[in-house]
Design an enzyme around this catalytic site. Structure first.
Site, PDB file in Angstrom:
ATOM      1  N   TYR A 170       0.841  -1.204   0.000  1.00  0.00           N
ATOM      2  CA  TYR A 170       0.000   0.000   0.000  1.00  0.00           C
ATOM      3  C   TYR A 170       0.878   1.257   0.000  1.00  0.00           C
ATOM      4  O   TYR A 170       2.083   1.170  -0.225  1.00  0.00           O
ATOM      5  CB  TYR A 170      -0.955  -0.045   1.203  1.00  0.00           C
ATOM      6  CG  TYR A 170      -1.981  -1.150   1.074  1.00  0.00           C
ATOM      7  CD1 TYR A 170      -2.993  -1.065   0.126  1.00  0.00           C
ATOM      8  CD2 TYR A 170      -1.921  -2.290   1.865  1.00  0.00           C
ATOM      9  CE1 TYR A 170      -3.934  -2.085  -0.021  1.00  0.00           C
ATOM     10  CE2 TYR A 170      -2.856  -3.313   1.727  1.00  0.00           C
ATOM     11  CZ  TYR A 170      -3.862  -3.197   0.785  1.00  0.00           C
ATOM     12  OH  TYR A 170      -4.781  -4.199   0.631  1.00  0.00           O
ATOM     13  N   GLY A 315      -5.076 -14.120  11.616  1.00  0.00           N
ATOM     14  CA  GLY A 315      -6.049 -13.524  10.706  1.00  0.00           C
ATOM     15  C   GLY A 315      -7.143 -14.524  10.410  1.00  0.00           C
ATOM     16  O   GLY A 315      -8.125 -14.679  11.142  1.00  0.00           O
ATOM     17  N   CYS A 346     -12.986 -16.154   2.256  1.00  0.00           N
ATOM     18  CA  CYS A 346     -12.582 -14.874   2.835  1.00  0.00           C
ATOM     19  C   CYS A 346     -12.077 -13.922   1.768  1.00  0.00           C
ATOM     20  O   CYS A 346     -11.940 -12.741   2.024  1.00  0.00           O
ATOM     21  CB  CYS A 346     -11.493 -15.097   3.877  1.00  0.00           C
ATOM     22  SG  CYS A 346     -10.031 -15.922   3.249  1.00  0.00           S
ATOM     23  N   GLN A 420     -13.579 -37.513  -0.021  1.00  0.00           N
ATOM     24  CA  GLN A 420     -12.551 -37.122  -0.995  1.00  0.00           C
ATOM     25  C   GLN A 420     -11.559 -36.115  -0.418  1.00  0.00           C
ATOM     26  O   GLN A 420     -10.422 -36.024  -0.875  1.00  0.00           O
ATOM     27  CB  GLN A 420     -13.223 -36.557  -2.242  1.00  0.00           C
ATOM     28  CG  GLN A 420     -14.018 -37.623  -2.972  1.00  0.00           C
ATOM     29  CD  GLN A 420     -14.640 -37.123  -4.261  1.00  0.00           C
ATOM     30  OE1 GLN A 420     -14.237 -36.104  -4.803  1.00  0.00           O
ATOM     31  NE2 GLN A 420     -15.633 -37.839  -4.747  1.00  0.00           N
TER      32      GLN A 420
HETATM   33  C1  LIG Z   1      -9.956 -10.843   3.677  1.00  0.00           C
HETATM   34  C2  LIG Z   1      -8.635 -10.296   4.121  1.00  0.00           C
HETATM   35  C3  LIG Z   1      -8.491  -8.930   4.296  1.00  0.00           C
HETATM   36  C4  LIG Z   1      -7.275  -8.398   4.749  1.00  0.00           C
HETATM   37  N1  LIG Z   1      -7.186  -7.050   5.013  1.00  0.00           N
HETATM   38  C5  LIG Z   1      -6.063  -6.562   5.619  1.00  0.00           C
HETATM   39  C6  LIG Z   1      -5.998  -5.228   6.113  1.00  0.00           C
HETATM   40  O1  LIG Z   1      -6.962  -4.453   6.038  1.00  0.00           O
HETATM   41  N2  LIG Z   1      -4.838  -4.827   6.706  1.00  0.00           N
HETATM   42  C7  LIG Z   1      -3.763  -5.665   6.858  1.00  0.00           C
HETATM   43  O2  LIG Z   1      -2.753  -5.263   7.422  1.00  0.00           O
HETATM   44  N3  LIG Z   1      -3.806  -6.934   6.417  1.00  0.00           N
HETATM   45  C8  LIG Z   1      -4.929  -7.407   5.826  1.00  0.00           C
HETATM   46  N4  LIG Z   1      -4.994  -8.731   5.464  1.00  0.00           N
HETATM   47  C9  LIG Z   1      -3.840  -9.602   5.741  1.00  0.00           C
HETATM   48  C10 LIG Z   1      -3.991 -10.218   7.134  1.00  0.00           C
HETATM   49  O3  LIG Z   1      -4.063  -9.255   8.129  1.00  0.00           O
HETATM   50  C11 LIG Z   1      -2.820 -11.147   7.444  1.00  0.00           C
HETATM   51  O4  LIG Z   1      -1.639 -10.386   7.427  1.00  0.00           O
HETATM   52  C12 LIG Z   1      -2.739 -12.299   6.452  1.00  0.00           C
HETATM   53  O5  LIG Z   1      -4.022 -12.820   6.198  1.00  0.00           O
HETATM   54  C13 LIG Z   1      -1.861 -13.428   6.963  1.00  0.00           C
HETATM   55  O6  LIG Z   1      -2.328 -13.876   8.210  1.00  0.00           O
HETATM   56  P1  LIG Z   1      -3.179 -15.241   8.418  1.00  0.00           P
HETATM   57  O7  LIG Z   1      -2.396 -16.342   7.801  1.00  0.00           O
HETATM   58  O8  LIG Z   1      -3.289 -15.371   9.897  1.00  0.00           O
HETATM   59  O9  LIG Z   1      -4.485 -15.051   7.753  1.00  0.00           O
HETATM   60  C14 LIG Z   1      -6.181  -9.266   4.990  1.00  0.00           C
HETATM   61  C15 LIG Z   1      -6.331 -10.645   4.796  1.00  0.00           C
HETATM   62  C16 LIG Z   1      -7.541 -11.168   4.381  1.00  0.00           C
HETATM   63  C17 LIG Z   1      -7.686 -12.653   4.227  1.00  0.00           C
HETATM   64  S1  SF4 Z   2     -12.289 -19.039   3.693  1.00  0.00           S
HETATM   65 FE1  SF4 Z   2     -10.717 -20.613   3.761  1.00  0.00          FE
HETATM   66  S2  SF4 Z   2      -8.800 -19.510   3.827  1.00  0.00           S
HETATM   67 FE2  SF4 Z   2     -10.398 -18.049   4.329  1.00  0.00          FE
HETATM   68  S3  SF4 Z   2     -10.508 -18.072   6.562  1.00  0.00           S
HETATM   69 FE3  SF4 Z   2     -12.000 -19.544   5.857  1.00  0.00          FE
HETATM   70  S4  SF4 Z   2     -10.950 -21.499   5.785  1.00  0.00           S
HETATM   71 FE4  SF4 Z   2      -9.398 -19.907   5.932  1.00  0.00          FE
END
Ligand SMILES: Cc1cc2nc3c(=O)[nH]c(=O)nc-3n(C[C@H](O)[C@H](O)[C@H](O)COP(=O)(O)O)c2cc1C
Ligand code: SF4
Length: 639
Positions: A170, A315, A346, A420
């Site tokens: 960003y 997240g 998501c 599956q």
């Molecule tokens: C739907 C979605 C929206 C996200 N929006 C943001 C955001 O607004 N700000 C941010 O720093 N990261 C955002 N991320 C990234 C997450 O904060 C996080 O860094 C990333 O999903 C990896 O973490 P996880 O494996 O626990 O999901 C977003 C991720 C997802 C899946």
């Molecule tokens: S939609 Fe899939 S990747 Fe996203 S939070 Fe749910 S299980 Fe995880």
């Protein structure tokens, strides 16, 4: 509490803030705000559910500090005082429910997903088809002031901290990264100049909120793109941020040009940012948080126990199960519904400006205002329910039906549950599915579902006198009727997953997800694989992230498109190619993965016997796991 996860439940400090445990909810855009970016009741309910799940600190999705800094309509907005009252209601309600809350401050810069103009960045380096306009120094100063005002509003609204979103490509990253910053004024060129914008923002925010109000910074410590930020430079950035008064560094990775590092999918290892976070921690004294596939409780606990990080940020794991922290605290990790990291619900196929965030495995995600994810209301009358089929859809149907107080019998003819999905998880890059199957299996056992490993015939089902039968028998691979199809070297994709076919050269017939995945898997195991696909391109049913990845790992696979299977011979297969010519392709084994067809042989007898029947999952129509699981939840909730 003396179990191995208890390290996650020691209080931790971020500046002046004491967080009750080491678990933080990561910022995630929800598309739940009002069109102007104001906080909605749905957003409050969604975050309150996570607070009730006992996460220590919630970081909101990025709140834009200028109106045109929003990535899309419906993204959170903190660019004006008029947003403060609703933000205050959000902060207050989350805190009453036990979590601390931080507002993430951001500006999307070049990475916009909808047409809010202008698109600006450090330099006019294109992102997708967008070419941002280079910000003037005057505009940079305005945005720096806007960050300060956003922080002031956050403090006014009662938030416990603010986080500066300097990760993921960003606006702030567009300055930090040598790849996207081509300026030759005081904001570009040397590493110190590229860092200037972030430092200006931090100092302005500090000036507005004063000493003692916690400010954290989220960084993509490694950008994973050519000429992008390296860990070495990020360590220097972290040191400088500490010196300028940041209270914690939050380590992430990637950008929208390296999605699979920003939001790591199932083919990436767990905890992939921990080594970078540990390096950051070794370089500074303020706390370090790490995000990125930290959803396995033991993995999370290890990162804290080893001292590699101070906080674990979750997240998607909290989308999949808002009660992750509570279940871990109660030493019930087997009850945590795991995220399968396919990024469908998501992200890739779930969220849009018109549809709030969701989750493939948690129907309630994004629907907290009207749907319970944990304590489901009991049905007015307990019924006998037979569920036929023990794949994810059948298991979810059995779980939800049993949770609602029905007496459930689940039939699965295979010796193990999972259908599956279990078979697919024999491929190393689908291990997350196995965790999900294990979760569902444990839940149906704990809920007292009777599991019968036998074929459900009409007589067997009738003997139960069920009030309702849920058919979840899934699909079977389609088998074309062509010469030679009965040859022993021809197997379907499920058989190939059960027992790898012999021979060096393998032809995979089909072009969808099943074909692409088995081809990639066998190729990684050293086979010479050829995909034969009648269509024009392969992997069209994969979401864009998975498609991009599969394209990369299919480089060693020969792909013949426009290739219609004509016959199987002793030496291989004959296809009809795009010019209608017959061609022979040598191979030792043929795997059929053309498409799936619903398996519904029981439907007619059950209906004719007058039983009330519901169909869920692939036996209705072969689709994504998300579709089957959601259908199962809906169906089970209506009984
Ligand atoms: C739907 C979605 C929206 C996200 N929006 C943001 C955001 O607004 N700000 C941010 O720093 N990261 C955002 N991320 C990234 C997450 O904060 C996080 O860094 C990333 O999903 C990896 O973490 P996880 O494996 O626990 O999901 C977003 C991720 C997802 C899946
Ligand atoms: S939609 Fe899939 S990747 Fe996203 S939070 Fe749910 S299980 Fe995880």
């Amino acid at each position: 509490m003396t179990h191995r996860l208890d390290v996650l439940f020691q209080p931790g400090r971020i500046g002046s803030l004491t967080v009750k445990n080491r678990l933080v909810m990561s910022s995630m855009y929800t598309a739940m705000c009002h069109p102007d970016g104001g906080v909605s009741t749905e957003l409050v309910d969604y975050l309150v559910e996570r607070a009730r799940g006992e996460v220590g600190l919630i970081l909101t999705e990025a709140a834009a500090v200028t109106d045109d800094g929003r990535p899309s309509v419906g993204a959170l907005n903190v660019s004006d005082d008029r947003f403060v009252p609703a933000l205050a209601r959000l902060a207050d309600t989350v805190k009453i429910n036990g979590a601390a809350i931080g507002l993430q401050l951001g500006h999307c810069g070049p990475q916009k997903s909808s047409g809010i103009l202008p698109v600006v960045a450090a330099s006019p380096v294109p992102w997708k088809s967008l070419v941002p306009r280079e910000l003037s120094v005057e505009e940079i100063r305005d945005i720096v002031r806007a960050f300060g005002q956003g922080a002031r509003r956050a403090k006014l609204a009662g938030f416990d901290l603010v986080e500066l979103h300097a990760a993921h490509g960003y606006l702030i990253t567009s300055f930090l990264s040598p790849r996207t910053n081509r300026r030759n004024d005081g904001y570009g060129g040397t590493p110190a100049n590229r860092l200037r914008f972030l430092i200006d923002v931090l100092c302005e925010v500090r000036r507005e909120v004063g000493d003692g109000f916690p400010v954290t910074v989220k960084l993509s410590a490694i950008e994973y793109v050519e000429d992008g930020l390296t860990l070495e430079e990020s360590l220097r950035i972290a040191e400088r941020l500490e010196a300028e008064g940041a209270d914690a560094i939050h380590v992430s990775a990637g950008s929208h040009d390296a999605w699979d590092f920003e939001v790591p999918p199932h083919y990436k290892p767990l905890a992939m940012n921990v080594p970078a976070a540990a390096a950051v921690k070794a370089a500074i004294r303020i706390p370090v948080m790490v995000v990125g596939s930290m959803g396995e409780p033991e993995v999370a606990a290890r990162a804290v126990a080893t001292g590699e990080v101070d906080f674990v940020v979750l997240g998607r794991a909290l989308l999949a199960d808002p009660y992750w922290p509570r279940k871990a605290r109660e030493n019930r990790p087997e009850d945590i519904r795991p995220c399968i990291r396919v990024n469908d619900g998501c992200f890739a196929r779930g969220i849009s400006a018109l549809r709030p965030v969701g989750c493939s495995v948690n129907f309630a995600a994004g629907r907290e205002s009207s749907v319970a994810s944990e304590d489901l209301p009991r049905a007015p009358e307990s019924k006998r329910v037979a569920v036929i089929g023990g794949g994810p859809s059948g298991l979810e149907a059995a779980r939800v039906t049993a949770l609602r107080g029905h007496v459930v019998t689940l039939f699965e003819r295979e010796p193990e549950l999972g259908g599956q999905a279990r078979l697919a998880s024999t491929m190393p890059f689908k291990q997350d599915l196995l965790r999900y199957v294990a979760y569902l299996t444990t839940q149906v056992q704990k809920l007292g579902v009777t599991v019968r490993h036998e074929s459900a015939t009409l007589a067997v089902v009738q003997a139960l006198a069920p009030h309702v039968v849920i058919l979840a028998t899934g699909g079977v691979p389609y088998r074309p009727t062509i010469p030679g199809i009965q040859a022993t070297q021809v197997v379907d994709v499920l058989a190939a997953l059960r027992s790898e076919p012999a021979g060096r050269r393998v032809a995979v017939v089909g072009g969808g997800q099943a074909a692409v995945e088995i081809a990639a898997h066998l190729s990684e195991r050293g086979r010479e694989v050829t995909i034969l696909h009648a269509g024009a391109s392969v992997g069209d049913d994969l979401n864009p992230h998975m498609q991009a990845h599969m394209t990369r790992i299919l480089t060693r696979v020969r792909i013949l498109t426009g290739a219609v299977l004509h016959s199987v011979t002793d030496a291989g297969v004959t296809i009809v190619d795009q010019s209608q010519a017959h061609r022979h392709v040598d191979c030792d084994a043929v795997i059929l993965a053309i498409r799936s067809v619903p398996l519904v042989e029981l439907e007619r007898p059950l209906r004719e016997a007058g039983l009330e029947l519901r169909k869920v999952g692939d036996c209705r129509l072969p689709r994504l796991i998300m579709d089957g699981v959601h259908e199962a939840y809906r169906t089970a909730s209506s009984i």
